[in-house]
Design an enzyme around this catalytic site. Structure first.
Site, mmCIF file in Angstrom:
data_model
loop_
_atom_site.group_PDB
_atom_site.id
_atom_site.type_symbol
_atom_site.label_atom_id
_atom_site.label_comp_id
_atom_site.label_asym_id
_atom_site.label_seq_id
_atom_site.Cartn_x
_atom_site.Cartn_y
_atom_site.Cartn_z
ATOM 1 N N ASP A 21 48.624 40.714 36.793
ATOM 2 C CA ASP A 21 47.540 40.282 35.882
ATOM 3 C C ASP A 21 47.651 40.936 34.512
ATOM 4 O O ASP A 21 47.464 40.286 33.489
ATOM 5 C CB ASP A 21 46.140 40.465 36.505
ATOM 6 N N LEU A 71 39.504 46.009 47.378
ATOM 7 C CA LEU A 71 38.704 44.784 47.491
ATOM 8 C C LEU A 71 37.709 44.668 46.340
ATOM 9 O O LEU A 71 36.764 43.903 46.392
ATOM 10 C CB LEU A 71 37.971 44.746 48.837
ATOM 11 N N SER A 72 37.948 45.468 45.310
ATOM 12 C CA SER A 72 37.202 45.354 44.052
ATOM 13 C C SER A 72 35.718 45.649 44.162
ATOM 14 O O SER A 72 34.885 44.938 43.590
ATOM 15 C CB SER A 72 37.366 43.957 43.442
ATOM 16 N N GLY A 111 37.002 51.709 47.593
ATOM 17 C CA GLY A 111 38.303 52.384 47.658
ATOM 18 C C GLY A 111 39.309 51.691 48.553
ATOM 19 O O GLY A 111 40.112 52.343 49.213
ATOM 20 N N ASP A 163 40.164 40.793 38.948
ATOM 21 C CA ASP A 163 39.036 41.041 39.848
ATOM 22 C C ASP A 163 37.749 40.433 39.308
ATOM 23 O O ASP A 163 36.964 39.829 40.037
ATOM 24 C CB ASP A 163 38.838 42.550 40.042
ATOM 25 N N TYR A 205 48.962 53.661 38.844
ATOM 26 C CA TYR A 205 48.666 52.342 38.271
ATOM 27 C C TYR A 205 48.963 52.345 36.774
ATOM 28 O O TYR A 205 49.648 51.453 36.257
ATOM 29 C CB TYR A 205 47.195 52.000 38.528
ATOM 30 N N GLU A 214 34.216 48.589 32.958
ATOM 31 C CA GLU A 214 34.956 49.354 33.964
ATOM 32 C C GLU A 214 35.934 50.327 33.326
ATOM 33 O O GLU A 214 36.080 51.458 33.769
ATOM 34 C CB GLU A 214 35.758 48.388 34.849
HETATM 35 P P1 NG1 Z 1 42.479 46.862 42.885
HETATM 36 O O1 NG1 Z 1 43.154 48.130 43.021
HETATM 37 O O2 NG1 Z 1 42.730 45.945 44.000
HETATM 38 O O3 NG1 Z 1 41.020 46.971 42.565
HETATM 39 C C1 NG1 Z 1 43.874 46.756 40.625
HETATM 40 C C2 NG1 Z 1 43.421 46.209 39.284
HETATM 41 C C3 NG1 Z 1 43.725 44.707 39.178
HETATM 42 C C4 NG1 Z 1 45.187 44.438 39.496
HETATM 43 C C5 NG1 Z 1 45.547 45.094 40.853
HETATM 44 C C6 NG1 Z 1 47.002 44.963 41.180
HETATM 45 C C7 NG1 Z 1 41.466 47.390 38.451
HETATM 46 C C8 NG1 Z 1 39.970 47.397 38.335
HETATM 47 N N1 NG1 Z 1 41.978 46.378 39.130
HETATM 48 O O4 NG1 Z 1 43.107 46.110 41.611
HETATM 49 O O5 NG1 Z 1 43.401 44.260 37.872
HETATM 50 O O6 NG1 Z 1 46.017 44.875 38.469
HETATM 51 O O7 NG1 Z 1 45.231 46.494 40.858
HETATM 52 O O8 NG1 Z 1 47.341 43.633 41.283
HETATM 53 O O9 NG1 Z 1 42.117 48.272 37.930
#
Ligand code: NG1
Length: 379
Positions: A42, A132-133, A129, A179, A228, A167
Site C-alpha cells: 500500500d 487486524l487494524s 496487536g 486499513d 515496518y 494515526e
Molecule cells: P497492520 O500491521 O496489519 O495494521 C500495517 C499498515 C498497513 C500495511 C500493512 C502491511 C499501519 C497502520 N498499517 O498494517 O498500512 O502497510 O502493515 O501490508 O501501519
C-alpha cells in the site's frame, strides 16, 4: 481490546452507562479488516485486497460543557481528557490509547472544524496487536465522528486520509492507507480490491461456500513498528535508485535482484491475479496465490517468524486451500481460505498441530465480510 469470542452483546447498554446518564447524540462504528492478499504494497502505491470484518470499534457520543473531549473505553484503562480545540500533543497524551483521540481531534481542528465539548464512550471487538487494524478502526471511528460533529463535509477518501494522519501523529509509524480505506468502504460478504495510487475501490463478492479463517499465532507483534519503517525506507530507496516515484511503476526485470522490491512487484501481480480469480469464480487459483504471497513475505521481504511459518504449514496440513501471514508481520495473524463446510475441521486440526509444535495458544475465528464505517442515531 482483546476480544476473540465474537462481537460483544450488550455493548450499547454498557456504552450508555459509561456516559454517566448523558443521552448519546450519535453512534459511530468502524470495522477492523483482514488483508486477504497484498501486504507491504500500500505504501508503494500498489494493490491490496482486504476485507472489512465483523469486529468493530463502536462509539457513543454525548455533548458536554466546558470545551473538553473526554473519552472512556470499556476495555482500556484510564480517562482521556483533551482540549476540544486540538492543543494537546498526540505524542505525549496519557493513557497512551488517547493519542489516537488527540490525533483525530487535532486533524479535524486543522481542517477547520469547531468541536463542542464531548463525552465519548467506546468499545472495540477488534483484537489488538494482531494485524487486524484495531488502531485504524479506532482512528476511523473517531475521525468520522469528529468530522461530522465539527460539520466538515468530507468524503470517505478524505476521512481515510485524515484517519491515517491521526494515526501517524499518534504512533509516529508511517503506515499506508489500506486499513482506513477498508474500514470505510467495506461491504457485507465482499472483499475490496484497492488501487493505492488512484484510491479506486472495487468490491468483489466472496463466494458463500468459501470461508476466510483468521488465526492469531499467540505471538505479539513486537518488532512490527521499527521493522515496518525500515522496510518502507528500503522500498523508497529501491524506487529512488530506479528513478521512479514508487515501486508501483517498477517491472520485474528492474527488481529481479533486489528481494525487497521483488516482493512488492510480484505481490502486486498476485493481488490482481487473486482479484481476477475471485471475479471469475476460479476458486482453485486462490490458494496457490496465498501460499506464494507468504513465501515472498518470508523469503524476500523477511517479515515472517518461525511461528507464523509453522501456523501456515499447520493450516495447509489440515487441508486449507492456501494460507499466509497477514498485515505487517513479525507476529500477529495468519489468514487462510477453505471450503466453508470444512472450516471448523481445518481450524481444530491446524490449531492442535500448531500448539503441539510451538506451545503457543493460537486464537482462531471465521471472519465475515462486513459493511464499512457508519453513523446512526441509535445503536
Ligand atoms: P497492520 O500491521 O496489519 O495494521 C500495517 C499498515 C498497513 C500495511 C500493512 C502491511 C499501519 C497502520 N498499517 O498494517 O498500512 O502497510 O502493515 O501490508 O501501519
Amino acid at each position: 481490546m482483546y476480544q476473540h469470542d465474537g462481537p460483544m452483546d450488550g455493548r450499547p447498554e454498557q456504552l450508555t452507562a459509561a456516559l454517566n446518564g448523558a443521552t448519546p447524540i450519535g453512534w459511530w462504528r468502524a470495522p477492523g479488516r483482514v488483508n486477504l492478499i497484498g501486504d507491504h504494497t500500500d505504501y508503494c502505491e500498489g494493490f491490496v485486497l482486504p476485507m472489512a470484518i465483523d469486529r468493530d470499534c463502536l462509539l457513543a457520543v454525548a455533548e458536554a460543557d466546558g470545551g473538553r473531549i473526554r473519552v472512556r473505553s470499556l476495555e482500556l484503562d484510564g480517562v482521556v481528557d483533551l482540549d476540544a480545540a486540538g492543543r494537546d500533543d498526540p505524542r505525549t497524551v496519557e493513557p497512551a490509547w488517547g493519542r489516537f483521540v488527540a490525533g483525530a481531534v487535532q486533524v479535524v481542528n486543522e481542517r477547520g472544524a469547531s468541536l463542542p465539548g464531548l463525552d465519548i464512550a467506546l468499545s472495540s471487538t477488534v483484537p489488538a496487536g494482531s494485524g487486524l487494524s484495531s488502531s485504524s478502526a479506532l482512528a476511523v471511528a473517531l475521525t468520522f465522528a469528529l468530522a461530522q460533529l465539527g460539520e466538515l463535509k468530507l468524503d470517505r477518501r478524505e476521512i481515510a486520509r485524515d484517519a491515517l494522519d491521526a494515526e501517524v501523529r499518534a504512533t509516529g509509524v508511517p503506515g499506508g492507507l489500506m486499513d482506513q480505506l477498508a474500514s470505510l468502504y467495506g461491504e457485507a460478504d465482499h472483499a475490496l480490491l484497492i488501487d493505492c495510487r488512484s484510491l479506486d475501490v472495487e468490491a468483489i463478492a466472496i463466494p458463500p461456500d468459501l470461508a476466510v479463517i483468521v488465526v492469531h499465532s499467540g505471538l505479539p507483534r513486537t518488532l512490527a513498528d521499527s521493522e515496518y519503517a525500515q522496510r518502507r525506507a528500503d522500498c523508497e530507496r529501491a524506487a529512488g535508485g530506479l528513478g521512479l516515484p514508487t515501486l508501483r511503476d517498477a517491472t520485474f526485470d528492474q527488481v529481479r535482484d533486489d528481494p525487497r522490491a521483488r516482493h512488492v512487484v510480484t505481490e502486486n501481480e498476485r493481488v490482481l491475479a487473486f482479484a481476477r480469480a475471485l471475479r471469475d469464480g476460479s476458486i482453485n487459483e486462490l490458494g496457490p496465490l496465498l501460499n506464494a504471497s507468504h513465501a515472498s513475505l518470508r523469503d524476500d521481504f523477511e517479515v515472517s517468524t518461525p511461528e507464523l511459518d509453522q501456523l501456515v504449514h499447520a493450516l495447509m496440513e489440515a487441508g486449507a486451500m492456501g494460507a499466509r501471514l497477514t498485515g505487517a508481520g513479525f507476529g500477529g495473524c495468519v489468514v487462510a481460505l477453505t471450503a466453508a463446510k470444512r472450516a471448523q475441521r481445518v481450524i481444530s486440526d491446524a490449531t492442535e498441530r500448531y500448539q503441539g509444535v510451538t506451545r503457543l495458544t493460537p486464537i482462531p475465528f471465521v471472519a465475515h465480510g462486513s459493511e464499512g464505517a457508519r453513523h446512526s442515531l441509535a445503536p
